[in-house]
Write an enzyme that holds these catalytic residues in place. Structure first.
Site, short mmCIF file in Angstrom:
data_model
loop_
_atom_site.label_atom_id
_atom_site.label_comp_id
_atom_site.label_asym_id
_atom_site.label_seq_id
_atom_site.Cartn_x
_atom_site.Cartn_y
_atom_site.Cartn_z
N ASP A 60 0.80 -1.23 0.00
CA ASP A 60 0.00 0.00 0.00
C ASP A 60 0.84 1.28 0.00
OD1 ASP A 60 -2.86 -0.66 0.04
OD2 ASP A 60 -2.39 -1.74 1.89
N GLU A 65 -0.27 9.56 1.38
CA GLU A 65 -1.04 10.49 2.22
C GLU A 65 -1.20 9.98 3.65
OE1 GLU A 65 -5.40 10.60 1.65
OE2 GLU A 65 -5.22 12.74 1.98
N ARG A 85 1.13 -1.37 7.41
CA ARG A 85 1.53 -0.08 6.84
C ARG A 85 2.40 0.75 7.80
NH1 ARG A 85 -2.73 3.16 3.64
NH2 ARG A 85 -0.71 3.88 2.90
N HIS A 160 -11.97 6.14 5.13
CA HIS A 160 -11.41 7.33 5.75
C HIS A 160 -12.39 8.51 5.68
CE1 HIS A 160 -7.21 5.65 4.63
NE2 HIS A 160 -7.30 5.62 5.94
N CYS A 247 -4.98 10.21 -1.73
CA CYS A 247 -4.09 9.28 -1.02
C CYS A 247 -2.74 9.12 -1.69
CB CYS A 247 -4.77 7.94 -0.85
SG CYS A 247 -5.37 7.26 -2.38
C1 CIR Z 1 -5.50 0.77 2.71
O1 CIR Z 1 -6.47 0.06 2.98
O2 CIR Z 1 -4.81 1.26 3.60
C2 CIR Z 1 -5.15 0.97 1.28
N1 CIR Z 1 -5.49 -0.18 0.52
C3 CIR Z 1 -5.87 2.19 0.72
C4 CIR Z 1 -5.45 3.46 1.39
C5 CIR Z 1 -6.06 4.66 0.75
N2 CIR Z 1 -5.66 5.82 1.46
C6 CIR Z 1 -6.32 6.96 1.43
O3 CIR Z 1 -7.34 7.07 0.80
N3 CIR Z 1 -5.84 7.95 2.14
#
Ligand code: CIR
Length: 256
Positions: A60, A65, A85, A160, A247
């Protein structure tokens, strides 16, 4: 000058975290091409783009972001809610440190940058599965000295806060009222997304306009009708990873 930090797409993007969308086959090469076009759009809108190399170990990690919040005065390294993450920010911090003093969220706090919406001195933080009460309290304690008001906001059915609401002008927010209540944002002019385009609220403001995925034509028309300039990008493969346009970058003004 506006700086945008981005990170190239991990070869393992298909192993990404997913919370509110189903897993579908994902073409990493197409995702990489779409990410390249997104970077081109940032440049065309005047950003100086700092492109970090891919980190294949972190599926990821293109979603930079989530690892930091950059304000005019300071930057805060987050502690992402997904344990997979947690280490993505380690290589972003030294880059940000060239531009801002760094603060940090500490355990047991968790916070994803995608949950943090700044509008002027107001900072709204999604009370989501990724950002917990300790993280929000820490962010408040870190930022109140800089004159910011930090307020938790409940979200539902989305990853989010910025899945549900983003700023499209100084006084105007684009909102999906199915995913977040309108009441906390009563001080602002609100544009609602088209109800048939539930992921359309995530836009990335650059200057006086926004970048938006190209698959939301009815919501785009609402923005155009409100006088907001819209640049569209195809991010369909990144959307399969539950990402969109905010993101994939950390956007901030260069320190003068
Ligand atoms: C997650 O689930 O963390 C990632 N697959 C997607 C993150 C997207 N982030 C965002 O919109 N700030």
């Amino acid at each position: 000058m506006t700086i945008a930090i981005t990170r190239a797409v991990s070869a393992r993007l298909a192993e990404c975290e997913l919370s509110f969308v189903d897993r579908h086959p994902l073409d990493v090469l197409v995702a990489q091409q779409q990410h390249g076009a997104y970077v081109d759009a940032l440049r065309a809108l005047g950003c100086e783009v700092v492109e970090l190399p891919a980190q294949d170990a972190f599926p990821d990690s293109v979603f930079v972001e989530d690892v930091a919040i950059v304000l005019d005065e300071v930057a805060v390294m987050t502690r992402p809610g997904a344990t997979s993450r947690r280490e993505e920010g380690l290589s972003v911090a030294p880059v940000l440190a060239q531009h801002r003093e760094l603060l940090a969220i500490q355990a047991p706090g968790t916070l994803d940058g995608g949950d943090v919406l700044r509008v002027g001195c107001d900072i709204f933080v999604g009370e989501s599965a990724r950002s917990n009460a300790a993280g929000i309290t820490q962010l408040r304690e870190l930022l109140v000295p800089y004159g910011y008001r930090v307020q938790g906001v409940a979200t539902r059915d989305c990853l989010h806060l910025k899945s549900a609401v983003t700023a499209v002008a100084d006084d105007t927010l684009l909102i999906n009222p199915a995913w977040v209540d309108k009441a906390p944002f009563a001080a602002y002019r609100l544009i609602e997304i088209d109800p048939g385009e539930e992921h359309a609220a995530n836009t990335l403001r650059i200057g006086q306009g926004v970048i938006q995925p190209d698959c939301f034509p009815r919501t785009r028309q609402r923005l155009l009708d409100a006088g907001i300039a819209v640049t569209t990008v195809d991010v369909s493969e990144l959307q399969k990873a539950e990402g969109a346009v905010t993101c994939c970058s950390l956007v901030f003004a260069a320190a003068s």
